[in-house]
Design an enzyme around this catalytic site. Structure first.
Site, mmCIF file in Angstrom:
data_model
loop_
_atom_site.group_PDB
_atom_site.id
_atom_site.type_symbol
_atom_site.label_atom_id
_atom_site.label_comp_id
_atom_site.label_asym_id
_atom_site.label_seq_id
_atom_site.Cartn_x
_atom_site.Cartn_y
_atom_site.Cartn_z
ATOM 1 C CG HIS A 18 -1.688 1.242 1.312
ATOM 2 N ND1 HIS A 18 -3.098 0.964 1.379
ATOM 3 C CD2 HIS A 18 -1.714 2.535 1.220
ATOM 4 C CE1 HIS A 18 -3.717 2.257 1.453
ATOM 5 N NE2 HIS A 18 -2.874 3.142 1.415
ATOM 6 C CG HIS A 20 -0.685 7.015 -0.975
ATOM 7 N ND1 HIS A 20 -2.236 7.369 -1.454
ATOM 8 C CD2 HIS A 20 -1.163 6.475 0.164
ATOM 9 C CE1 HIS A 20 -2.858 6.640 -0.811
ATOM 10 N NE2 HIS A 20 -2.360 6.359 0.361
ATOM 11 C CE LYS A 104 -7.864 2.152 -1.067
ATOM 12 N NZ LYS A 104 -6.668 2.436 -0.337
ATOM 13 C CG HIS A 141 -9.684 4.219 3.523
ATOM 14 N ND1 HIS A 141 -8.502 5.046 3.524
ATOM 15 C CD2 HIS A 141 -10.336 4.475 4.296
ATOM 16 C CE1 HIS A 141 -8.806 5.710 4.412
ATOM 17 N NE2 HIS A 141 -9.747 5.527 5.003
ATOM 18 C CG HIS A 179 -4.941 2.047 5.920
ATOM 19 N ND1 HIS A 179 -6.129 1.874 6.067
ATOM 20 C CD2 HIS A 179 -4.904 2.727 4.587
ATOM 21 C CE1 HIS A 179 -6.707 2.516 5.132
ATOM 22 N NE2 HIS A 179 -6.071 2.965 4.343
ATOM 23 C CG LEU A 224 -7.859 10.184 7.595
ATOM 24 C CD1 LEU A 224 -8.473 10.991 6.719
ATOM 25 C CD2 LEU A 224 -8.649 10.242 9.129
ATOM 26 C CG ASP A 252 -1.507 4.963 4.133
ATOM 27 O OD1 ASP A 252 -1.685 5.283 2.885
ATOM 28 O OD2 ASP A 252 -2.322 5.105 5.044
HETATM 29 C C1 NCD Z 1 -3.526 9.046 2.176
HETATM 30 C C2 NCD Z 1 -3.221 10.136 1.096
HETATM 31 O O1 NCD Z 1 -2.663 11.173 1.564
HETATM 32 O O2 NCD Z 1 -3.434 9.698 0.003
HETATM 33 N N1 NCD Z 1 -3.435 9.522 3.418
HETATM 34 C C3 NCD Z 1 -3.389 9.052 4.619
HETATM 35 O O3 NCD Z 1 -3.300 9.624 5.769
HETATM 36 N N2 NCD Z 1 -3.293 7.796 4.922
HETATM 37 C C4 NCD Z 1 -4.903 8.575 1.910
HETATM 38 C C5 NCD Z 1 -5.186 7.201 2.289
HETATM 39 O O4 NCD Z 1 -4.699 6.248 2.322
HETATM 40 O O5 NCD Z 1 -6.215 7.220 3.536
HETATM 41 ZN ZN ZN Z 2 -3.284 5.143 1.560
#
Ligand code: NCD
Ligand code: ZN
Length: 350
Positions: A18, A20, A104, A141, A179, A224, A252
Site C-alpha cells: 500500500h 502513495h 481500490k 479503505h 491499514h 487516516l 501507506d
Molecule cells: C492518504 C493520502 O494522503 O493519499 N492519506 C493517509 O492519511 N493515509 C490517503 C489514505 O490512504 O487514506
Molecule cells: Zn493510503
C-alpha cells in the site's frame, strides 16, 4: 541458554502492499526512497483526477517507470480506483492483461482525494461480482464516512456496516482490509476463514493517539485512519510479529509537503518510505521477533496476491544509532520523514 539476539538478518527483498507515489515532481522526489529497498509496491490510485480506467493506469505506470532511478528493478503494481461508473469489463481486461493487480475501494469522502469513491455499494456489485469470478483482489479503505460516526470508531463501524455485508454477498471476493488500526479489525481478520487479509502500516505499529495529540498537536503523525488507543497499537504489533499469513506490510507512505500539512486544516498522511525497514526492524527486535520480519514484509503479501516472493535478498545490520534521513524536496516544499520517536539502529546494509 537463550541465543544472543541477532545483529544481522538476511531476508527476501520486501514489498510494500500500500503506497502513495503521487505524480509529477512529487513522484520523482519520493520514488527513489521506495525503490531503494522494495521490490514491488501496490500503487494507490488517488491522484487528482483518480486513476479509474485501464488506460489511465497504463499511462500512470508509464510515468512511474520514467521516474525510476536508472537500473532500478522496482515494479509498480497498479490499482484501479473504484467508482460507481466503473465498467466490469474494463476492470477484467486490466487484470487479465497484467496491467492492474487490484481495485481500490474508497468510501466517498473517507480520505485524501476520495471524492469520486463509492456512496452506494449496490452500484458496484457487478464490478465486485466480476472481480470475484476472475480472482482479482479488492483493496479496501475501511472507514465509514457518516459524519455522525466518531472518527475513532469509523473503522470498527465499517466492518459491521459495510465489510461484513459485502463479504456475505460475495464470499469469493478476495479482500485486503488496508491499514488496519484497531483490535476489532485484527480480530475480524483472524476470525475469517478465507479470502481476507490486512495490511498494517509502519507508523501504526509505533504511534498511538497520544503521540498525535498529547502535549501539543503533531501534524506529521496525522493520517487516516487516525492512530487509536495504545491497546489497539499493541494488537497490531501482535498481529504483525505473529507470522500469521493474513497480516502483511502496507506502509501507506503518503507524502504531502510541509506547507500542505502544517496549516489550519492540514492533510492526512505520514511519509515513512525512507525509514520503514529500519523502523520495522526496531519494532520486531523489541518484540524479540526479528526473524518474523521476513514473513511480514517479504512473504505474506506476495502469497495473498498469488505472486512469487522476490528473487533477491536484502541484509539488515544493527549498529550505532543512525540519524533520521532528510526528506525529499519538491518545488512546492519539503516532505518530512516519519520520526518514530526512538533511535534507529537497524539499516539496510546490502
Ligand atoms: C492518504 C493520502 O494522503 O493519499 N492519506 C493517509 O492519511 N493515509 C490517503 C489514505 O490512504 O487514506
Ligand atoms: Zn493510503
Amino acid at each position: 541458554m537463550k541465543d544472543a539476539a541477532p545483529t544481522e538478518i538476511t531476508l527476501r527483498r520486501p514489498d510494500d502492499w500500500h503506497l502513495h507515489l503521487r505524480d509529477g515532481d512529487m513522484l520523482r522526489a519520493v520514488l527513489p526512497d521506495t525503490a531503494a529497498h522494495f521490490g514491488r509496491a501496490i500503487i494507490m490510485p488517488n491522484l487528482v483526477p483518480p486513476v479509474v480506467t485501464a488506460a489511465q493506469a497504463e499511462a500512470y505506470r508509464g510515468r512511474i517507470m520514467d521516474a525510476l532511478p536508472a537500473g532500478s528493478q522496482f515494479q509498480p503494481l497498479m490499482t484501479l480506483y473504484l467508482t460507481e461508473d466503473t465498467a466490469p469489463a474494463d476492470v477484467a481486461m486490466a487484470f487479465e492483461s497484467g496491467l492492474a493487480t487490484a481495485v481500490k475501494l474508497y468510501p466517498a469522502g473517507a480520505t485524501t482525494n476520495s471524492a469520486s469513491g463509492v456512496s452506494n455499494f449496490e452500484n458496484v456489485r457487478p464490478v465486485l461480482d466480476k472481480m470475484a469470478e476472475i480472482g482479482m483482489p479488492l483493496c479496501v479503505h475501511g472507514e465509514v464516512t457518516d459524519p455522525q460516526v466518531d472518527i475513532f470508531d469509523r473503522e470498527a463501524v465499517f466492518i459491521d456496516k459495510v465489510l461484513k455485508p459485502i463479504r456475505k454477498a460475495n464470499p469469493d471476493l478476495r479482500v485486503i482490509m488496508e491499514h488496519v488500526t484497531t483490535e476489532n479489525a485484527v480480530d475480524y481478520v483472524r476470525d475469517s476463514k478465507k479470502n481476507l487479509a490486512a495490511t498494517i502500516t509502519t507508523h501504526h505499529l509505533i504511534i498511538n493517539r497520544n503521540h498525535l495529540l498529547a502535549g501539543g498537536i503533531r501534524p506529521h503523525y496525522y493520517c487516516l485512519p487516525v492512530a487509536k488507543r495504545e491497546r489497539h497499537r499493541i494488537a497490531l504489533v501482535q498481529a504483525a510479529v505473529s507470522g500469521d499469513e493474513r497480516f502483511f506490510l502496507g506502509t501507506d507512505s503518503a507524502p504531502h509537503t510541509d506547507p500542505a500539512k502544517l496549516q489550519s486544516c492540514g492533510c492526512a498522511g505520514v511519509y515513512s518510505a525512507p525509514v520503514t525497514m529500519s523502523c520495522l526492524a526496531e519494532v520486531f527486535d523489541a518484540a524479540d521477533k526479528i526473524k518474523q520480519l521476513e514473513a511480514f514484509a517479504s512473504l505474506n503479501g506476495a502469497r495473498f496476491y498469488k505472486l512469487p516472493p522476490n528473487d533477491d535478498m536484502i541484509t539488515m545490520t544493527k549498529g550505532d544509532a543512525i540519524p533520521l534521513p532528510p526528506g525529499p524536496s519538491t518545488p512546492d516544499g519539503d516532505v518530512t520523514v516519519f520520526d518514530p520517536g526512538f533511535d534507529l539502529h537497524w539499516r539496510v546494509s546490502a
